[in-house]
Design an enzyme around this catalytic site. Structure first.
Site, short mmCIF file in Angstrom:
data_model
loop_
_atom_site.label_atom_id
_atom_site.label_comp_id
_atom_site.label_asym_id
_atom_site.label_seq_id
_atom_site.Cartn_x
_atom_site.Cartn_y
_atom_site.Cartn_z
N ASP A 12 -7.55 -10.28 -7.86
CA ASP A 12 -8.14 -11.48 -7.75
C ASP A 12 -9.21 -10.88 -6.86
O ASP A 12 -9.01 -10.07 -5.29
CB ASP A 12 -7.10 -12.25 -6.69
N ASP A 35 -16.29 -15.69 -6.75
CA ASP A 35 -14.61 -15.47 -6.87
C ASP A 35 -14.50 -15.82 -8.59
O ASP A 35 -14.07 -16.33 -8.83
CB ASP A 35 -14.33 -16.56 -5.99
#
Length: 537
Positions: free
Chosen positions: A85, A324
């Protein structure tokens, strides 16, 4: 198709998570592999699938927002599969005794569950939605960590907790242990062991700035006039322990139909983008901590590019946005999301949480974002799911957190420079050219400041995280910007906007905006929908 067969399919996934390759002292490479391809190669000789070279090749799986990397933790090593992530900073693993996973280990909570339905993406790729109860059983597939079975684990008794936007929750304590992947080993590596988890059966390998680490609460620590516990996370330890020269990494998801993408730590692959690689400064996100920015940049405008009607600007509103990879959808200011939806004559559906429109309007349409003198365009079909004759545009409205997720990033090449607090972007190239990797030693090779580098939103020190005043600063030279950065730490101790003034003719104007200071995670029902879709190709 029975639900249990889908879970069996997930089990077969793990047979392909074989780590191949070798290490180099200057950079580390994680190939990103899509789930459908993993099913296909599971019975093949992996040596015919992966190219062995002089860099570390660790299998990372791309499931539209879910990147999975195989890690070995502890002594003797325990195998876990963690979500990679770019929007968070901690490595978090679930405790082997965690109630959330342990209560479902026998499968009794899902054996009779058939709460799933087949849907489809716009490109015709089938997908499946499974109840969250069934998904929870995947703890055993992701793996958990038993600290008591590792002779090298040390608990430092520092507490952490974090709740994501969808209610996903982790709480536990930090500790250190040996972490390895292939022939790369990180000793005394700090990570969190979650003793209380809600909504997430997997662990996470966060690779963002350390300022975003969970710890025991940055704002809480500052309120008590004590130094927050901030440690060297995964990208930092790669440099500390001699694996890379620069705390930076480049992300290439490749095209929607491609077999592999890649994440390079400490290097750039010039064959993976076309045109100029432009650099932008990260924005000031955590004001109370002085000059440390967040992984957020400025978007200047948004346009729709259509082969029939040409370039149509839907909004020229500047806003801070996070790139992201841990988020599937895009979350934009409400007025911009509305303008995009209306450009397709769409009607907002609260049930679908998106705009419904005629699928024939998609065609070769592109969503183009101006980042300050250059544009990155993504195929609008990346943002669209379909059901029968209607399409849903998955560009979400947000009042506080603005993000461009992997539906956008699949068409971009992004370099995150965590030392110089800069992000470089170019249009991704899908020509499958021979690799042209160059190590990052100082600045990003081949990158140049964007035309709008010095006309960017920055945060006013002292403003609360989540909302606050932004100051539009127009700079004329790097020396001015350096002066500005040196003033931030001082300015952070006051609420005096004049502290931002610099000599040399910079100008500023203040506008009330919402920032992107919080991490938002897509709900696991959709993540699983995306996760399973690749199995069913």
């Amino acid at each position: 198709m029975q639900l249990i067969s889908i879970l069996s399919l997930l089990s077969s996934l793990m047979c392909s998570l074989t780590v191949l390759g070798s290490s180099a002292s200057s950079y580390v490479k994680f190939p990103v592999q899509k789930l459908a391809d993993i099913i296909n190669i599971c019975t093949q000789d992996v040596s015919t699938v992966f190219k062995r070279n002089e860099v570390l090749n660790t299998t990372v799986i791309n499931g539209i927002g879910v990147y999975v990397v195989k890690m070995e933790i502890g002594t003797p090593p325990q195998t876990l599969y963690l979500q990679l992530d770019t929007g968070s900073s901690d490595m978090i693993v679930n405790n082997a005794d965690i109630a959330y996973c342990k209560s479902m280990s026998d499968g009794s909570d899902y054996a009779s569950t058939d709460n799933y339905e087949l849907t489809a993406t716009f490109n015709g790729l089938p997908s499946t939605t499974i109840s969250s109860e069934a998904y929870n059983t995947l703890c055993s597939y992701w793996g958990t960590f038993d600290a008591s079975n590792s002779s090298t684990f040390e608990n430092n008794a520092t507490f952490f907790n974090n709740t994501y936007g969808d209610g996903t929750y982790y709480a536990g304590t930090y500790g250190t242990d040996v972490v390895s992947f292939e022939n790369i080993t990180l000793n005394d590596f700090t990570f969190g062991v979650s003793n209380d988890t809600i909504g997430n059966p997997s662990g996470i390998l966060g690779i963002s700035l350390p300022i975003a680490e969970f710890t025991d609460g940055i704002e809480y620590a500052l309120a008590l006039n004590r130094t927050p516990f901030i440690y060297d996370n995964f990208p930092m330890e790669l440099k500390n322990q001699g694996k890379i020269n620069k705390i930076a990494y480049s992300l290439f998801l490749n095209g929607p139909d491609a077999h592999f993408g890649s994440i390079l730590f400490g290097a750039v692959d010039k064959s993976k983008y076309t045109g100029q690689l432009y650099t932008l400064p990260m924005l000031q996100a955590f004001n109370t901590l002085g000059s440390n920015p967040g992984m957020i940049i400025t978007a200047q405008s948004v346009a729709i590019l259509d082969s029939e009607s040409g370039n149509k600007t839907v909004s020229d509103i500047q806003f801070p946005v996070m790139l992201d990879s841990g988020t599937t959808f895009s979350y934009l200011p409400t007025e911009i999301a509305e303008a995009i939806g209306k450009s397709f004559d769409g009607e907002y559906s609260s049930d679908d949480q998106g705009y419904i429109f005629d699928c024939s309007k998609v065609n070769d349409t592109l969503l183009s974002v101006d980042f300050g003198g250059f544009n990155i365009s993504a195929n609008i079909s990346n943002f669209v799911t379909s059901a029968k004759d209607r399409c849903v545009l998955n560009v979400k409205q947000s009042e506080s957190t603005y993000m461009l997720g992997d539906a956008f990033l699949v068409d971009a090449y992004v370099v995150y420079d965590l030392e110089n607090y800069e992000i470089s972007i170019a249009q991704a190239s899908f020509n499958n050219q021979e690799e042209d990797i160059e190590v990052i030693s100082d600045t990003v090779p081949g990158a140049t400041p964007a035309p709008g580098y010095f006309s960017t939103w920055v945060y006013k020190p002292g403003s609360p995280i989540g909302t606050g005043d932004f100051i539009n600063v127009s700079w004329t030279s790097y020396s001015e910007f350096s002066q500005y950065k040196s003033l931030l730490a001082t300015a952070a101790q006051s609420d005096d906007a004049s502290s931002f003034s610099s000599s040399g003719g910079s100008s500023e104007s203040t506008t009330k905006k919402q920032n992107a200071g919080y991490k938002y995670r897509s709900s696991f029902s959709f993540s699983l929908l995306s996760f399973i879709s690749y199995f069913l190709l």
